[in-house]
Motif scaffolding. Structure first.
Motif, short mmCIF file in Angstrom:
data_model
loop_
_atom_site.label_atom_id
_atom_site.label_comp_id
_atom_site.label_asym_id
_atom_site.label_seq_id
_atom_site.Cartn_x
_atom_site.Cartn_y
_atom_site.Cartn_z
N TYR A 49 20.93 24.95 -29.91
CA TYR A 49 21.95 25.67 -29.80
C TYR A 49 21.66 27.14 -30.37
N TYR A 105 16.91 19.44 -18.27
CA TYR A 105 18.12 19.91 -17.64
C TYR A 105 17.94 18.94 -16.17
N GLN A 106 16.87 19.34 -15.51
CA GLN A 106 16.46 18.51 -14.42
C GLN A 106 15.77 17.36 -15.14
N ARG A 273 29.55 25.96 -31.37
CA ARG A 273 30.48 25.67 -30.04
C ARG A 273 29.44 25.59 -29.00
N SER B 43 21.97 24.72 -10.12
CA SER B 43 20.84 24.03 -10.46
C SER B 43 19.69 24.17 -9.73
N TYR B 47 19.15 27.95 -13.30
CA TYR B 47 19.91 28.88 -14.08
C TYR B 47 19.41 28.34 -15.67
N LEU B 78 23.83 26.00 -22.98
CA LEU B 78 24.12 24.91 -24.19
C LEU B 78 25.03 25.43 -25.26
N THR B 80 28.28 28.13 -26.53
CA THR B 80 29.42 28.56 -25.76
C THR B 80 29.37 30.34 -25.72
N ALA B 101 29.03 24.49 -15.83
CA ALA B 101 28.71 23.06 -16.09
C ALA B 101 28.64 22.89 -17.57
N SER B 104 24.58 20.01 -21.93
CA SER B 104 24.68 19.37 -23.30
C SER B 104 23.30 18.98 -23.71
N LEU B 116 35.48 24.06 -24.46
CA LEU B 116 34.59 25.09 -23.76
C LEU B 116 35.05 25.86 -22.59
N TYR B 131 31.99 22.69 -12.60
CA TYR B 131 30.70 22.23 -12.00
C TYR B 131 30.50 20.80 -12.65
N ASN B 133 28.28 17.62 -12.78
CA ASN B 133 27.08 17.25 -12.56
C ASN B 133 26.52 16.25 -13.46
N GLY B 135 24.22 14.20 -13.38
CA GLY B 135 22.96 14.08 -13.46
C GLY B 135 21.87 14.81 -13.90
N THR B 136 22.50 16.31 -14.17
CA THR B 136 21.84 17.10 -15.33
C THR B 136 22.53 17.44 -16.70
N THR B 137 23.94 17.36 -16.74
CA THR B 137 24.41 17.42 -17.71
C THR B 137 24.72 16.26 -18.62
N ARG B 138 24.69 15.23 -17.98
CA ARG B 138 24.95 13.91 -18.61
C ARG B 138 26.38 13.83 -19.17
#
Lengths: 299, 299
Positions: A49, A105-106, A273, B43, B47, B78, B80, B101, B104, B116, B131, B133, B135-138
């Motif tokens: 972070y 991320y990916q 945050r 994605s 980004y 990740l 804010t 998104a 995390s 957020l 967003y 997603n 698959g990428t943010t879990r």
């Protein structure tokens, strides 16, 4: 330095800045307690972070406050070029070693993760600990991949997730991984509730979140396990069950942040945050657990 | 701008820098094809891997090359405080909207994700697309959380993951979500193989990866679905099955990067490390699929 208790302090954040005196105080306590190494900028240290400048500053503060206790610095980032920059900064700050998780991320392939470690280890002048934490990176290492990476130059330790609770299964887990990872690379357990069990199952180090806040009891667990006193290691870890339960429920970083505030070691707002400090009933549960556990483990 | 085809181009990276002419060329193709909006820094636009400066530059290039086609810019990060900075940069670059998104590292709680969006939407001067997603943010949104966030100021659309293949289930999915999300907030589908099905199930937009590279066929799918010609939308999407299969196997960003290189639209190294370009047999599979599919969809 990759044996015994490696204690991972919180990086207290206030108003998006590092609370530098509080962080230095946390590190100093660990040094005075006699931990074997200090892990700055682990997951609990919120490395993911913080800005590059903040990470550089934390590495400097940690090395300074550690007064000779070896400091391991987390260098993970989503992009390889940033990992390399963090490694350079950590080395310049005097880190004894670096810690690298395949932050994603990916979702990453095995070859991409191997490539990351190959690119980074080729440029290091200090040893590296491979940080296997599927809970935050969502990457799952196979034992084969651990073996390939452990052959790279400068790889000195592997920090693995919690070993199974059953001691036979824990021993089998460590034995199987050891088949792939050469002897000069230490194996260390994380997932604090598995600290005692992991050490007793053959791990040489415990990479510990609670060790970053309560080094005394975590050192007693570590020393008991190291001298083969399984009963004492387990008894002490058992006393901490209310804390391990809260770690599982709310995430160890949030629980440790609440305890640090409760103990007056940081301000009350101490997480970056979008992470939020525990409040209300959740916070009360943490305070109740501390009141139950702390007197018992100090005996 | 949150209806129809929103096309998400790759951000080609060469030697860790943005390949600016290639990126501008990709955006220009989308504008000329007549897509309804352009999603820069999704994605597929990597980004999460780019620096603040690179993201600012990409936003500027996109708005410039889009020549009036509305541009949506991804602002996720990740932390804010970084999201807020990216939002400011995107707005200054002339973005018509932003896309966020809940990226995390520590798994986030519902309250943290709500916090957020509350913190960010309070400071925006353009609309925001949520967003979703996993698959990428879990991070997995509940419909209830989507509903709470959709009530925040400036929220204008929700980009959801692939709807179920079965059309009845897809309709139920969109209907259930719509119960929580007010009518002024559009629902858009992503997961390209579900584009046709999602539009036919009631989504108002298709947030499309392949649309960022092959806008022609993706527009034909979108327009067919919009006029209720389910057979034609499905027929065209079916012709793309070899591409959807490869997206599932290797990840859409790696496949699109390989196709962009194969078509001469970017250099051969076009992904940020640790991501790696497809090579060998994997690359051959992509080229074979392109040779099979492209002539068919151009008819």
């Amino acid at each position: 330095m990759f044996t015994g208790l490696s204690a991972f302090p919180l990086s207290p954040v206030a108003e998006e800045s590092i609370d530098e005196p509080a962080f230095a105080g946390l590190v100093s306590r660990l040094h005075l307690a006699g931990v074997d190494s200090i892990g700055a900028l682990g997951s609990t240290g919120s490395y993911a972070y913080l800005s590059g400048e903040q990470r550089k500053r934390i590495a400097e503060l940690a090395v300074d406050a550690a007064e000779g206790t070896p400091v391991l610095v987390g260098i993970g980032a989503l992009r390889t070029v940033d990992v390399l920059r963090h490694a350079e900064d950590a080395q310049n700050a005097g880190a004894s070693a670096v810690l690298l998780a395949p932050v994603s991320y990916q979702p990453l392939t095995d070859d991409e993760v191997y490539g990351l470690y190959a690119d980074v280890t080729a440029r290091l002048s200090v040893p590296l600990c491979v940080y296997d934490n599927p809970g935050t990176t969502r990457f799952t290492f196979s034992d084969e991949l651990h073996g390939r990476i452990a052959e790279l130059p400068n790889v000195a330790s592997v920090k693995i997730p919690a070993t199974p609770e059953d001691q036979g299964e824990a021993r089998a887990r460590v034995r199987n991984l050891r088949r792939h990872v050469p002897g000069h690379v230490s194996l260390g357990v994380s997932g604090d509730s598995a600290g005692a069990g992991g050490l007793l199952a053959g791990c040489e180090a415990w990479y510990s979140v609670l060790g970053g806040l309560w080094p005394g009891v975590c050192l007693r667990i570590t020393r008991a396990a190291q001298r083969g006193d399984a009963d004492e290691a387990r008894r002490l870890s058992g006393l901490l069950t209310p804390i391990w339960t809260l770690f599982g429920r709310y995430g160890s970083v949030r629980v440790v942040a609440a305890i640090a505030d409760h103990m007056g070691l940081t301000g009350s707002l101490n997480l970056p945050r979008p992470l939020r400090e525990l409040a209300g009933e959740e916070r009360t549960q943490v305070e109740d657990a501390v009141r139950t556990v702390l007197p018992a483990v100090e005996n």
